[in-house]
Design a protein around this motif. Structure first.
Motif, short mmCIF file in Angstrom:
data_model
loop_
_atom_site.label_atom_id
_atom_site.label_comp_id
_atom_site.label_asym_id
_atom_site.label_seq_id
_atom_site.Cartn_x
_atom_site.Cartn_y
_atom_site.Cartn_z
N SER A 38 1.02 -1.20 0.13
CA SER A 38 0.15 -0.11 -0.01
C SER A 38 0.90 1.18 -0.12
CB SER A 38 -0.82 -0.12 1.26
OG SER A 38 -0.18 -0.06 2.30
N SER A 39 0.18 2.30 -0.34
CA SER A 39 1.20 3.61 -0.65
C SER A 39 0.32 4.79 -0.15
CB SER A 39 1.57 3.93 -2.00
OG SER A 39 2.37 2.72 -2.30
N LEU A 40 0.90 5.92 0.50
CA LEU A 40 0.02 7.01 0.79
C LEU A 40 0.31 8.01 -0.28
CD1 LEU A 40 -1.45 8.56 3.12
CD2 LEU A 40 0.90 9.35 3.86
N LEU A 41 -0.96 8.55 -0.90
CA LEU A 41 -0.77 9.38 -1.81
C LEU A 41 -0.50 10.64 -1.19
CD1 LEU A 41 -3.67 8.12 -4.03
CD2 LEU A 41 -1.19 7.45 -4.12
N ALA A 42 -0.06 11.62 -2.25
CA ALA A 42 0.19 13.24 -1.69
C ALA A 42 -1.00 13.86 -1.19
CB ALA A 42 0.60 13.98 -3.08
N ASN A 43 -2.22 13.57 -1.59
CA ASN A 43 -3.20 14.37 -0.98
C ASN A 43 -3.71 13.60 0.29
OD1 ASN A 43 -4.32 12.15 -1.88
ND2 ASN A 43 -5.89 13.11 -3.37
N GLY A 44 -2.99 12.58 0.69
CA GLY A 44 -3.47 12.02 2.05
C GLY A 44 -4.15 10.70 1.89
N SER A 45 -4.57 10.34 0.59
CA SER A 45 -5.47 9.28 0.28
C SER A 45 -4.58 7.93 0.58
CB SER A 45 -6.18 9.07 -1.19
OG SER A 45 -7.03 10.31 -1.16
N LEU A 46 -5.23 6.60 0.68
CA LEU A 46 -4.57 5.54 0.82
C LEU A 46 -4.80 4.55 -0.43
CD1 LEU A 46 -2.72 3.49 2.40
CD2 LEU A 46 -5.08 2.63 3.42
N LEU A 47 -3.64 3.95 -1.09
CA LEU A 47 -3.89 3.29 -2.30
C LEU A 47 -3.39 1.90 -2.05
CD1 LEU A 47 -4.09 2.42 -5.27
CD2 LEU A 47 -1.78 3.32 -5.55
N ILE A 48 -4.13 0.82 -2.22
CA ILE A 48 -3.99 -0.55 -1.92
C ILE A 48 -3.66 -0.98 -3.09
CG2 ILE A 48 -4.68 -2.76 -1.02
CD1 ILE A 48 -6.56 -1.40 0.92
N HIS A 49 -2.56 -1.52 -3.60
CA HIS A 49 -2.19 -1.89 -5.12
C HIS A 49 -2.96 -3.25 -5.54
CE1 HIS A 49 1.13 0.95 -5.05
NE2 HIS A 49 1.46 0.56 -3.96
N HIS A 50 -2.98 -4.15 -4.77
CA HIS A 50 -3.91 -5.43 -5.21
C HIS A 50 -4.72 -5.69 -3.98
CE1 HIS A 50 -1.44 -5.64 -8.74
NE2 HIS A 50 -0.38 -5.34 -8.19
N PHE A 51 -5.74 -5.56 -4.08
CA PHE A 51 -6.66 -6.15 -2.81
C PHE A 51 -6.50 -7.66 -2.71
CE2 PHE A 51 -10.38 -7.22 -0.80
CZ PHE A 51 -10.67 -6.26 0.24
N ARG A 52 -6.49 -8.18 -1.49
CA ARG A 52 -6.30 -9.46 -1.33
C ARG A 52 -7.27 -9.92 -0.16
NH1 ARG A 52 -0.23 -8.73 1.16
NH2 ARG A 52 -0.87 -7.75 3.16
N LEU A 53 -7.60 -11.17 -0.32
CA LEU A 53 -8.33 -11.99 0.71
C LEU A 53 -7.34 -12.89 1.45
CD1 LEU A 53 -11.64 -13.12 -1.25
CD2 LEU A 53 -11.37 -11.05 0.39
N GLU A 54 -7.64 -13.32 2.75
CA GLU A 54 -6.77 -14.04 3.25
C GLU A 54 -6.59 -15.73 2.64
OE1 GLU A 54 -6.49 -15.79 8.04
OE2 GLU A 54 -8.35 -14.83 7.42
N ARG A 55 -5.26 -15.81 2.22
CA ARG A 55 -5.10 -16.90 1.71
C ARG A 55 -3.66 -17.46 1.97
NH1 ARG A 55 -7.44 -16.17 -4.31
NH2 ARG A 55 -9.69 -16.13 -3.97
N GLY A 56 -3.45 -18.69 2.36
CA GLY A 56 -2.05 -19.07 2.63
C GLY A 56 -1.34 -18.09 3.66
#
Length: 784
Positions: A89-107
């Protein structure tokens, strides 16, 4: 021992100000109006994250934008825990949060599902955004498939399918694998997965499938065949509602679909109404198909019970079905908390009012941490008012009001600035508290070390040591006073005291608190009542005092025949007991009963009762004596009309006929005999100088108490003095079947003749009950 003063009532937690300091100190202790800084102008959210549904493997952006005095640091929390920096995940310049690849609990890898909060912080404090719930897009299997249906031409057919998914699946229908024609007015598609076909025709026959789709997947149900038979017989059929409206719970701005499918011959007319009689309205209302009610953009006012009615045309024949619509509204603020500035040592107050359906719960945060009551923090009015008393530098922060219900949450924030003026006095020194009595404590102190010229007074803060701080109250004294007597306190109770010095520019910091306990005192005499249980037993009743048990105390009970010198007892009883039974008593004897309360400080004065159990024979004698007196008075009044001579003769005659036989004196209770005479008040009613029965005759009928001798014996010479170093007995009216609770004072005076207590004539009928108890007197008595 003198009776102790009763305990004072609990003091209300409200300040009592001397007039001298009221106008000077009150503005400093009460919060001033808001300065109009707006709600948290120093740090506030312009954009907050919102709930969302994400597709596994796809990116997700949670919006957050903050306005405030820079520099502002933004971080994120997931399920209350701060998110660490990572490549995921990354914090954008305006304060928003970017999750690059949404994942479910696996392995073993964690799921990205959860509640997210944006956290912003600058030099003024910290604020937390509303919670945004992120869920993975899903699609379940159909749990309701459409079923095969047979219908008549001109009739109604209905198919239904149900499936769960996030986001809510879009439902369409296919006939023979071809999407149905939505322009056909006979085909009605409801958003909840229902297909209605009215005015059936032969060409409607076929196989129907339900198709559900969302961003996660597409599902197709099992096929269901519709068979349309020939036209019906045309015979009359009662109106029937095949499917009525369901109970729905929605959130504002959603669309409500209330279904109603009716059949009959002729085709019934479907109408809608509200059970409470309120109009449904027309804005946002439409009827879909032949009777389905659609309410778009619902509000809280749309909540209610809706009634679907199917009427046979031209008649009053009808069938009804009903369903409840509940519309919830997320919390929203009616009043935001306002940023304020207050001098140190004064009180700060924030008010936050929110509304919603159901009513929201309000929580307060201080720099992002939950703030509960305690110490100098108080929450009132269902947490809508936050009060911070005696503020200091540590209270300077951003405070947030979070309103939340099942439909959603909202937050609003405000900043508290503590003004610490230069040159304020130091805290008062050498504070001491010394107990003076069971209700008073003297508090003394010394002047602060520095900056004493501007002091206008001192305020004493007082509370019970066991009470929470919000029950504290204050007393103000002048600047020239260095000791104060605090009164109206409770005995054997620990109190906490501290002092502040006040100036026109603010208050000093608080002195060190000190503790003192008031002195103890013996309890007050307990109230006591008596009830007869039988011919030889009594029940003693009083109020329980739990405080006695807490202070190593209880009750002491004594009793004795009145003719004896020694008591039986003490019978020790705990302070929580409120009754005791005495049994195996002699019904011919007058008993003296004493009850006192005790604790570690001593015994109270005793509450005394004199009681007597009397048998049927004694009651009969009393009744006859009363009837003689009453009859004599009645005849004397009547004979006033006919002359003095006839009156005296007839009264003598009546008395002779009604006089009871006199038994041996030794068999009669002297205490009872003392009650049987006609009192001076009754004799006075017969007229002065004109008596129906002279004194000698009365003494023969009702011998004075304490005279022993055979019937007809000459009474004691009234001129002979008789010793009366005993409590005189006074007779009270007997009422009902219980004891009397009237008091008589002890009187130890020399007597010149026999003493007989008068019996009121109007008490006669009360003597007919079983188990009568006559209370002869009640007076405080010393301990045995």
């Amino acid at each position: 021992m003198a009776a102790p003063r009763p305990a004072p009532p609990p003091r209300p937690p409200a300040p009592r100000w001397p007039r001298l300091l009221l106008s000077l100190l009150l503005p400093l202790l009460l919060p001033a109006p808001s300065e109009g800084l707006g709600h948290s102008a120093e740090l506030a959210f312009a954009v907050e994250p919102s709930d969302d549904v994400a597709v596994p493997g796809q990116p997700v952006v949670l919006g957050c934008k903050v306005e405030g005095t820079p520099p502002v640091r933004i971080t994120w929390r997931k399920n209350g825990v701060e998110l660490a920096e990572s490549t995921h995940s990354s914090l954008l310049a305006n304060g928003s949060l970017l999750i690059h690849h949404f994942r479910l609990e696996r392995g073993g890898s964690p799921s990205d599902e959860g509640d997210y909060e944006c956290v912003a912080q600058n030099r003024f404090g910290l604020v937390v955004s509303r919670k945004a719930r992120i869920q993975a897009a899903t699609m379940s299997d159909f749990h309701v498939h459409p079923q095969a249906t047979v219908g008549e031409e001109g009739g109604v057919a209905r198919f239904q399918c149900q499936i769960h998914g996030l986001p809510k699946p879009l439902i369409t229908w296919e006939k023979n694998r071809v999407p149905i024609d939505t322009d056909n007015e006979r085909y009605t598609l409801l958003p909840k997965g229902v297909l209605q076909i009215t005015g059936l025709r032969a060409e409607d026959s076929g196989v129907f499938h339900c198709v559900a789709s969302n961003i996660a997947s597409v599902r197709i149900s099992h096929g269901a065949r519709l068979t349309v038979s020939g036209s019906g017989s045309g015979a009359y059929k009662e109106p029937t509602i095949l499917v009525g409206p369901e109970n729905l719970t929605l959130t504002v701005h959603q669309t409500a679909v209330l279904e109603c499918v009716a059949t009959g011959n002729p085709r019934p007319i479907v109408s809608w109404s509200r059970l409470d009689g309120r109009p449904i309205g027309v804005e946002g209302i439409q009827v879909l198909g032949t009777g389905n009610l659609i309410i778009s953009d619902v509000t809280v006012q749309h909540s209610g019970v809706y009634v679907c009615a199917a009427n046979r045309p031209g008649t009053r024949v009808r069938r009804t079905a009903q369903g409840r619509l509940v519309v919830q509204a997320p919390a929203e603020f009616v009043q935001h908390p306002q940023s304020i500035s207050r001098p140190a040592g004064t009180t700060a107050m924030f008010t936050c009012q929110a509304q919603g359906e159901p009513p929201p719960h309000v929580t307060w945060l201080k720099n992002g941490q939950v703030l509960g009551p305690g110490g100098h923090v108080r929450l009132k009015n269902n947490n809508s008012t936050l009060t911070i008393s005696g503020i200091g530098p540590e209270d300077e922060a951003i405070y947030q009001c979070v309103a939340e219900n099942s439909a959603g949450s909202s937050q609003a924030s405000a900043r508290l600035t503590v003004l610490w003026a230069e040159g304020l006095p130091g805290p008062p020194r050498n504070v001491q508290a010394v107990s003076v009595s069971s209700t008073e404590v003297r508090v003394s102190w010394s002047e602060p070390m520095v900056n004493t010229k501007e002091i206008i007074g001192y305020v004493l803060h007082i509370r019970k040591a066991a009470d929470p701080p919000e029950l504290e109250y204050q007393e103000a004294v002048s600047k020239s006073t260095f000791q104060h007597l605090v009164g109206d306190l409770e005995p054997s109770t620990a109190y906490s005291f501290y002092i502040k010095a006040y100036t026109p520019r603010g208050a000093s910091s608080a002195s060190m608190p000190t503790l003192a306990s008031t002195l103890g005192e013996a309890p007050a005499p307990p109230p006591l009542s008596v009830r007869v249980l039988g011919s030889s037993s009594l029940q003693l009743l009083w109020e329980p005092w739990p405080r006695l048990a807490q202070h190593e105390g209880g009750f002491k009970l004594f009793y004795r025949p009145a003719s004896k010198a020694s008591f039986t007892g003490p019978i020790l009883l705990p302070g929580t007991v409120s009754s005791y039974n005495l049994s195996r008593l002699d019904p011919r004897v007058v008993y003296e009963v004493k009850l006192l309360a005790y604790n570690q400080h001593g015994d109270s004065n005793a509450t005394v009762r004199f009681v007597s159990l009397r048998g049927a024979s004694e009651r009969t004698g009393i009744v006859i004596g009363i009837h003689i007196g009453v009859t004599c008075i009645i005849f004397c009044v009547l004979f006033l009309l006919f002359g003095q001579r006839g009156r005296v003769l007839l009264c003598k005659d009546v008395e002779n006929q009604l006089s009871p036989p006199q038994g041996p004196r030794s068999q009669r209770d002297p205490g009872i005999l003392a009650l049987n005479g006609v009192g001076r008040g009754e004799r006075g009613q017969l007229g002065r100088g004109e008596k129906c029965v002279d004194a000698k005759e009365l003494e023969q009928l009702f011998p004075p108490a304490g005279v022993v001798g055979p019937p007809g014996a000459r009474p004691t010479d009234p001129t002979t003095p008789i010793r009366c170093e005993e409590t005189q007995l006074s007779t009270l009216p007997l009422q009902g079947f219980g004891p009397l609770d009237r008091r008589a004072t002890e009187a130890k005076t020399p007597c010149i003749g026999p003493v007989a207590a008068p019996l009121p004539l109007d008490s006669g009928p009360d003597l007919l009950g079983e188990g009568q108890v006559t209370q002869l007197s009640e007076a405080p008595a010393a301990q045995p």
